[in-house]
Design a protein around this motif. Structure first.
Motif, mmCIF file in Angstrom:
data_model
loop_
_atom_site.group_PDB
_atom_site.id
_atom_site.type_symbol
_atom_site.label_atom_id
_atom_site.label_comp_id
_atom_site.label_asym_id
_atom_site.label_seq_id
_atom_site.Cartn_x
_atom_site.Cartn_y
_atom_site.Cartn_z
ATOM 1 N N GLY A 27 -20.570 5.657 -16.341
ATOM 2 C CA GLY A 27 -19.061 5.727 -17.393
ATOM 3 C C GLY A 27 -17.425 4.894 -16.244
ATOM 4 N N SER A 28 -16.740 5.747 -16.228
ATOM 5 C CA SER A 28 -15.985 4.830 -16.200
ATOM 6 C C SER A 28 -15.372 5.881 -14.524
ATOM 7 N N ARG A 29 -14.776 4.874 -13.820
ATOM 8 C CA ARG A 29 -14.953 5.559 -12.255
ATOM 9 C C ARG A 29 -13.397 5.838 -12.504
ATOM 10 N N ASP A 30 -12.580 6.189 -13.993
ATOM 11 C CA ASP A 30 -11.060 6.280 -14.238
ATOM 12 C C ASP A 30 -11.912 7.850 -14.740
ATOM 13 N N LEU A 31 -11.908 8.834 -13.879
ATOM 14 C CA LEU A 31 -12.425 10.061 -14.327
ATOM 15 C C LEU A 31 -11.685 10.562 -15.591
ATOM 16 N N ARG A 32 -10.652 10.414 -15.796
ATOM 17 C CA ARG A 32 -9.604 11.440 -16.828
ATOM 18 C C ARG A 32 -10.085 10.053 -18.343
ATOM 19 N N ARG A 33 -10.729 9.063 -18.063
ATOM 20 C CA ARG A 33 -11.238 8.208 -19.742
ATOM 21 C C ARG A 33 -12.866 8.778 -19.649
ATOM 22 N N ALA A 34 -13.971 8.635 -18.647
ATOM 23 C CA ALA A 34 -14.396 9.529 -18.836
ATOM 24 C C ALA A 34 -14.896 11.000 -18.917
ATOM 25 N N ILE A 35 -13.920 11.509 -18.859
ATOM 26 C CA ILE A 35 -14.530 13.174 -19.300
ATOM 27 C C ILE A 35 -13.595 12.865 -21.453
ATOM 28 N N LEU A 36 -12.253 12.277 -20.825
ATOM 29 C CA LEU A 36 -12.310 12.250 -21.670
ATOM 30 C C LEU A 36 -13.251 12.082 -23.624
ATOM 31 N N GLU A 37 -14.346 10.792 -23.351
ATOM 32 C CA GLU A 37 -14.872 10.172 -24.050
ATOM 33 C C GLU A 37 -16.150 10.637 -24.105
ATOM 34 N N PHE B 78 -16.403 13.840 -24.526
ATOM 35 C CA PHE B 78 -16.156 15.480 -24.462
ATOM 36 C C PHE B 78 -16.004 15.195 -25.797
ATOM 37 N N GLU B 79 -15.398 14.239 -26.260
ATOM 38 C CA GLU B 79 -14.408 14.087 -27.183
ATOM 39 C C GLU B 79 -15.241 13.887 -28.622
ATOM 40 N N ARG B 80 -16.139 14.790 -29.164
ATOM 41 C CA ARG B 80 -17.102 15.944 -30.339
ATOM 42 C C ARG B 80 -15.910 17.435 -30.073
ATOM 43 N N GLU B 81 -15.641 17.787 -28.811
ATOM 44 C CA GLU B 81 -14.905 19.011 -28.943
ATOM 45 C C GLU B 81 -13.963 19.386 -30.236
ATOM 46 N N PRO B 82 -13.451 19.808 -30.455
ATOM 47 C CA PRO B 82 -12.378 19.984 -31.010
ATOM 48 C C PRO B 82 -10.599 20.716 -30.148
ATOM 49 N N TYR B 83 -10.296 19.812 -30.701
ATOM 50 C CA TYR B 83 -8.540 20.222 -29.138
ATOM 51 C C TYR B 83 -9.281 20.386 -27.383
ATOM 52 N N HIS B 84 -9.941 19.895 -27.703
ATOM 53 C CA HIS B 84 -10.015 19.364 -26.407
ATOM 54 C C HIS B 84 -8.848 18.186 -25.123
ATOM 55 N N GLU B 85 -8.790 18.985 -24.497
ATOM 56 C CA GLU B 85 -7.521 18.187 -23.939
ATOM 57 C C GLU B 85 -7.827 18.394 -22.351
ATOM 58 N N LEU B 86 -7.167 17.673 -21.557
ATOM 59 C CA LEU B 86 -7.294 17.638 -19.433
ATOM 60 C C LEU B 86 -6.695 18.797 -19.641
ATOM 61 N N LEU B 87 -6.213 20.032 -19.031
ATOM 62 C CA LEU B 87 -5.532 20.988 -18.556
ATOM 63 C C LEU B 87 -5.123 21.234 -17.090
ATOM 64 N N GLY B 88 -6.208 20.545 -15.751
ATOM 65 C CA GLY B 88 -6.377 20.875 -14.697
ATOM 66 C C GLY B 88 -6.209 19.586 -14.200
ATOM 67 N N PRO B 89 -6.656 19.069 -12.585
ATOM 68 C CA PRO B 89 -6.787 18.223 -11.835
ATOM 69 C C PRO B 89 -7.544 16.931 -12.016
ATOM 70 N N VAL B 90 -7.491 15.945 -12.240
ATOM 71 C CA VAL B 90 -8.412 14.737 -12.499
ATOM 72 C C VAL B 90 -8.277 14.011 -10.657
ATOM 73 N N LYS B 91 -9.459 14.008 -10.522
ATOM 74 C CA LYS B 91 -9.293 12.590 -9.397
ATOM 75 C C LYS B 91 -9.740 11.025 -9.817
ATOM 76 N N LYS B 92 -9.768 10.013 -10.063
ATOM 77 C CA LYS B 92 -10.248 8.804 -9.644
ATOM 78 C C LYS B 92 -11.745 8.628 -8.829
ATOM 79 N N ARG B 93 -13.296 8.348 -9.376
ATOM 80 C CA ARG B 93 -13.981 7.983 -8.762
ATOM 81 C C ARG B 93 -14.202 7.110 -7.197
ATOM 82 N N GLY B 94 -15.377 7.587 -6.659
ATOM 83 C CA GLY B 94 -15.324 6.376 -5.405
ATOM 84 C C GLY B 94 -16.663 5.882 -6.447
ATOM 85 N N GLY B 95 -17.306 5.184 -5.202
ATOM 86 C CA GLY B 95 -18.699 4.703 -5.798
ATOM 87 C C GLY B 95 -20.092 5.579 -5.207
#
Length: 383
Positions: free
Chosen positions: A61-71, A73-90
């Motif tokens: 998955g993407s190191r941009d975890l906002r993108r990785a999370i949204l992709e 869990f995209e099947r979940e209705p009404y899913h959105e980011l509600l708390g802090p997210v941080k880009k990951r390392g290797g």
């Protein structure tokens, strides 16, 4: 007679003291002492091969975890980011033997999201409450402690702490605007089917569900009457010498009032943001505490009895205890690895693996999740 009795007690206590003395506990802030694999009875080539495997199998998955999370869990209705997210390392991680580092790779001090590894920390906060007498029994209905309506009704009132810890409560309702039925819904059906599903008797069916995990976090916040990050810090992370870099977040709007004080109710995962943000080294300290039966340099921080409960299989899922995964016969058993092994696991390939019989702890960051069994198997080839 008194001298003989004291001498006998000393003899009986000796095996425990010897076992504790066999562990190395890293001091706060200092570099972790390393030993060669061979010096501790491990095959150096096999351990090196396992490390190379971890480096070569980074989470896809993407190191941009906002993108990785949204992709993810995209099947979940009404899913959105509600708390802090941080880009990951290797990829990063450590392998400990008797507490000593025998292998490490990547940036082990980088703070990253840890997703559902947070659940194992959360269940440990419940264990601390049990050890200190705040929680009389995990078999008590939660409604006996939390009377604000969260556990009201014919179904929810029968849910025990154990049901929440084993994720088989089938708690129904909404928390922080999130509905239980919208979290990881079944492949079949639609919103109307999910809303009006038949409820399962608590304790009969395990279902991975972050809304219900967050209900546990909410209940424990009111049980402790203080924020759970403070409880974890003072009761456990400070005593094991963890750094000052880890954080535990909730959703931006997830606040409750206890004793006139407004405090955040944290999450047990990160698939809508939040959860524990932590380094691999601090995760390793947590794993080492469990390896040493809750003791740290002779101080009993968590009772062995709680650890035994936490890593006992639940009735509906032999691979799951109190928010720890168990290497028991079942759909998630790793081939060629002892049944005594248990582990914390989080989205994106975050793991704390505890091997009690071998005095091993493994911490992995950003390993392709489907490859964890192969990695652990490679380490065991080196024993």
């Amino acid at each position: 007679m008194r001298f003989a009795l004291c001498f006998l007690l000393l003899i009986l206590a000796a095996p425990v003291a010897t076992a504790q003395a066999g562990f190395y506990y890293p001091p706060r802030g200092a570099d972790w002492e390393t030993r060669s694999p061979e010096s501790l009875g491990l095959d150096e080539a096999a351990i090196a091969e396992a490390v190379d495997f971890a480096r070569a199998n980074e989470y896809s998955g993407s190191r941009d975890l906002r993108r990785a999370i949204l992709e993810g869990f995209e099947r979940e209705p009404y899913h959105e980011l509600l708390g802090p997210v941080k880009k990951r390392g290797g990829p990063a991680g450590l392998i400990l033997k008797n507490g000593y580092v025998v292998a490490s790779w990547g940036d082990t001090r980088r703070v990253d999201m840890t997703f559902s590894v947070t659940k194992s920390f959360l269940s440990t906060v419940a264990g601390l409450a049990a050890d200190r007498g705040l929680l009389r029994s995990v078999d008590d209905p939660v409604s006996e402690y939390i009377w604000d309506g969260t556990f009201a009704g014919e179904h929810n009132s029968g849910i025990t702490w154990s049901h929440l810890l084993q994720q088989n409560s089938d708690w129904t309702g909404s928390l922080w605007g999130l509905h239980d039925w919208a979290d990881r819904p079944p492949r079949e059906g639609g919103i109307d089917d999910w809303k009006h599903r038949e409820l399962r008797t608590p304790g009969t069916v395990m279902e991975y569900n972050d809304v219900r995990v967050n209900v546990l976090a909410y209940a424990l916040t009111h049980l402790w009457r203080q924020p759970l990050p403070r409880v974890l810090k003072e009761e456990l992370m400070d005593p094991v010498g963890a750094s000052a870099t880890w954080r535990w977040f909730g959703y931006d709007h997830a606040w409750t009032v206890v004793d006139g004080l407004k405090m955040q109710s944290v999450t047990g995962g990160g698939h809508s943001g939040g959860g524990i943000f932590i380094s691999a080294e601090d995760m390793a300290r947590f794993g080492l505490l469990f390896l040493s039966d809750g003791s740290w340099e002779g101080e009993q921080l968590l009772s062995p009895g709680w650890i035994e409960q936490a890593v006992s299989p639940s009735a509906p899922n032999p691979n799951y205890g109190f928010m720890w995964w168990l290497n028991r016969p079942g759909s998630r058993q790793w081939e060629g690895v002892p049944e005594s092994v248990y582990y914390a696991a989080g989205f994106g390939g975050n793991f704390i693996v505890v091997c009690p019989e071998q005095d091993l702890v493994m911490v992995l960051r950003w390993l392709e999740p489907s490859r964890i069994g192969e990695f652990v198997g490679k380490v065991f080839e080196g024993i």
